[in-house]
Design a protein around this motif. Structure first.
Motif, PDB file in Angstrom:
ATOM      1  N   UNK A  77     -10.524   4.400 -11.688  1.00 24.40           N
ATOM      2  CA  UNK A  77     -11.791   5.054 -11.360  1.00 24.40           C
ATOM      3  C   UNK A  77     -12.022   4.978  -9.862  1.00 24.40           C
ATOM      4  N   UNK A  78     -12.486   6.067  -9.285  1.00 23.73           N
ATOM      5  CA  UNK A  78     -12.744   6.094  -7.859  1.00 23.73           C
ATOM      6  C   UNK A  78     -13.899   7.009  -7.536  1.00 23.73           C
ATOM      7  N   UNK A 100       4.012  11.224  -2.399  1.00 18.65           N
ATOM      8  CA  UNK A 100       3.709   9.804  -2.263  1.00 18.65           C
ATOM      9  C   UNK A 100       4.436   9.307  -1.020  1.00 18.65           C
ATOM     10  N   UNK A 101       3.754   8.506  -0.188  1.00 15.90           N
ATOM     11  CA  UNK A 101       4.386   7.976   1.024  1.00 15.90           C
ATOM     12  C   UNK A 101       4.214   6.461   1.084  1.00 15.90           C
ATOM     13  N   UNK A 102       5.300   5.784   1.414  1.00 16.77           N
ATOM     14  CA  UNK A 102       5.325   4.349   1.655  1.00 16.77           C
ATOM     15  C   UNK A 102       5.748   4.125   3.096  1.00 16.77           C
ATOM     16  N   UNK A 149      -9.634  21.641   0.624  1.00 23.47           N
ATOM     17  CA  UNK A 149      -9.373  20.436   1.405  1.00 23.47           C
ATOM     18  C   UNK A 149      -8.110  19.725   0.946  1.00 23.47           C
ATOM     19  N   UNK A 150      -7.287  19.333   1.916  1.00 21.37           N
ATOM     20  CA  UNK A 150      -6.139  18.473   1.646  1.00 21.37           C
ATOM     21  C   UNK A 150      -6.694  17.081   1.402  1.00 21.37           C
ATOM     22  N   UNK A 151      -6.121  16.350   0.460  1.00 21.73           N
ATOM     23  CA  UNK A 151      -6.582  15.000   0.167  1.00 21.73           C
ATOM     24  C   UNK A 151      -5.445  14.009   0.363  1.00 21.73           C
ATOM     25  N   UNK A 152      -5.734  12.910   1.040  1.00 20.62           N
ATOM     26  CA  UNK A 152      -4.797  11.795   1.184  1.00 20.62           C
ATOM     27  C   UNK A 152      -5.550  10.530   0.787  1.00 20.62           C
ATOM     28  N   UNK A 153      -5.014   9.812  -0.191  1.00 24.92           N
ATOM     29  CA  UNK A 153      -5.673   8.613  -0.700  1.00 24.92           C
ATOM     30  C   UNK A 153      -4.774   7.402  -0.534  1.00 24.92           C
ATOM     31  N   UNK A 154      -5.275   6.332   0.089  1.00 25.65           N
ATOM     32  CA  UNK A 154      -4.514   5.086   0.120  1.00 25.65           C
ATOM     33  C   UNK A 154      -4.660   4.376  -1.220  1.00 25.65           C
ATOM     34  N   UNK A 155      -3.598   3.761  -1.674  1.00 24.24           N
ATOM     35  CA  UNK A 155      -3.610   3.024  -2.939  1.00 24.24           C
ATOM     36  C   UNK A 155      -3.093   1.616  -2.698  1.00 24.24           C
ATOM     37  N   UNK A 156      -3.864   0.643  -3.117  1.00 17.63           N
ATOM     38  CA  UNK A 156      -3.438  -0.748  -3.041  1.00 17.63           C
ATOM     39  C   UNK A 156      -2.953  -1.210  -4.390  1.00 17.63           C
ATOM     40  N   UNK A 157      -2.953  -2.526  -4.579  1.00 19.88           N
ATOM     41  CA  UNK A 157      -2.485  -3.121  -5.828  1.00 19.88           C
ATOM     42  C   UNK A 157      -1.054  -2.656  -6.126  1.00 19.88           C
ATOM     43  N   UNK A 181       0.851  -1.187   0.000  1.00 19.49           N
ATOM     44  CA  UNK A 181       0.000   0.000   0.000  1.00 19.49           C
ATOM     45  C   UNK A 181       0.891   1.244   0.000  1.00 19.49           C
ATOM     46  N   UNK A 182       0.393   2.291  -0.636  1.00 19.69           N
ATOM     47  CA  UNK A 182       1.076   3.586  -0.603  1.00 19.69           C
ATOM     48  C   UNK A 182       0.010   4.665  -0.490  1.00 19.69           C
ATOM     49  N   UNK A 183       0.430   5.865  -0.142  1.00 17.22           N
ATOM     50  CA  UNK A 183      -0.495   6.965   0.109  1.00 17.22           C
ATOM     51  C   UNK A 183      -0.130   8.147  -0.788  1.00 17.22           C
ATOM     52  N   UNK A 184      -1.155   8.788  -1.355  1.00 11.94           N
ATOM     53  CA  UNK A 184      -0.978   9.922  -2.251  1.00 11.94           C
ATOM     54  C   UNK A 184      -1.605  11.145  -1.591  1.00 11.94           C
ATOM     55  N   UNK A 185      -0.844  12.234  -1.470  1.00 12.59           N
ATOM     56  CA  UNK A 185      -1.339  13.460  -0.840  1.00 12.59           C
ATOM     57  C   UNK A 185      -1.212  14.639  -1.800  1.00 12.59           C
ATOM     58  N   UNK A 186      -2.286  15.433  -1.862  1.00 10.66           N
ATOM     59  CA  UNK A 186      -2.305  16.656  -2.666  1.00 10.66           C
ATOM     60  C   UNK A 186      -3.159  17.691  -1.949  1.00 10.66           C
TER      61      UNK A 186
END
Length: 191
Positions: free
Chosen positions: A59-60, A77-79, A33-41, A21-26
């Motif tokens: 798609x989300x 991006x954060x791991x 609003x700050x957005x942080x999204x977890x990403x799998x796969x 898993x990794x995390x995307x922040x923008x």
């Protein structure tokens, strides 16, 4: 103590490849609003060269990352290591949105595993690469990927996908432009 790197070393590349898993922040340029999204796969993330990475944007439920990148380009991006030695790797940089109709899309899509519902590919040029201790990140055991996103995208017909994208992918929660209708076609884009 954290360390700053000029480029992605072999050790950092190996660490990134091992994370499920990794995390995307923008964030938007002005307020919002700050957005942080977890990403799998894990097969949705690729190191392209020593300072460039990319991930498959599926798609989300929203379009925050795309809208924020179009607003100001900033992305992180954060791991995190949830097993083994503690470590956190952050990739700071400038993002570019590559949609299916752009010429470089065809080559980039080959860097990823097979997934339905591909919206775009986010390419990040890193201007700061760091790692830090991660001493407070808990140990967790990875069981398996949730395949629900892929399964859901495989069940929607063309009309259902168009309606979903029109409702959820045209603008951010703060009203910033997301994807235009022509950028979300072909609706069955598959990696």
């Amino acid at each position: 103590m954290g360390k700053v790197y000029e480029e992605l070393t072999d050790r950092l590349r190996s660490f990134i490849a091992e994370q499920p898993v990794y995390f995307v922040a923008t964030a938007p340029e002005s307020g919002g609003h700050v957005n942080v999204s977890p990403k799998g796969y894990p097969d949705t993330f690729a190191v392209l060269d020593n300072t460039t990475v990319a991930y498959l944007d599926l798609d989300g439920s929203g379009v925050e990352t795309i809208a924020h990148i179009r607003d100001n380009g900033r992305i992180t991006i954060m791991f995190c290591a949830f097993s083994g030695k503690p470590n956190i790797v952050r990739l700071y940089g400038t993002g570019t949105i590559i949609t299916p109709e752009e010429p470089e899309f065809a080559e980039l899509i080959t860097k990823f595993g097979p997934h339905p519902g591909v919206r775009s590919i986010i390419v990040i040029t890193c201007d700061r690469i760091t790692d830090s201790c991660g001493f407070a990140v808990p140990f967790m055991t990875f069981q398996k990927d949730r395949m629900l996103l892929d399964e859901q995208k495989g069940r929607k017909d063309a009309q259902g996908q168009r309606a979903y994208k029109a409702k959820n992918n045209r603008e951010s929660i703060d009203g910033l432009p997301g994807l235009r209708a022509d950028e979300t076609e072909p609706i069955h884009q598959h990696s």
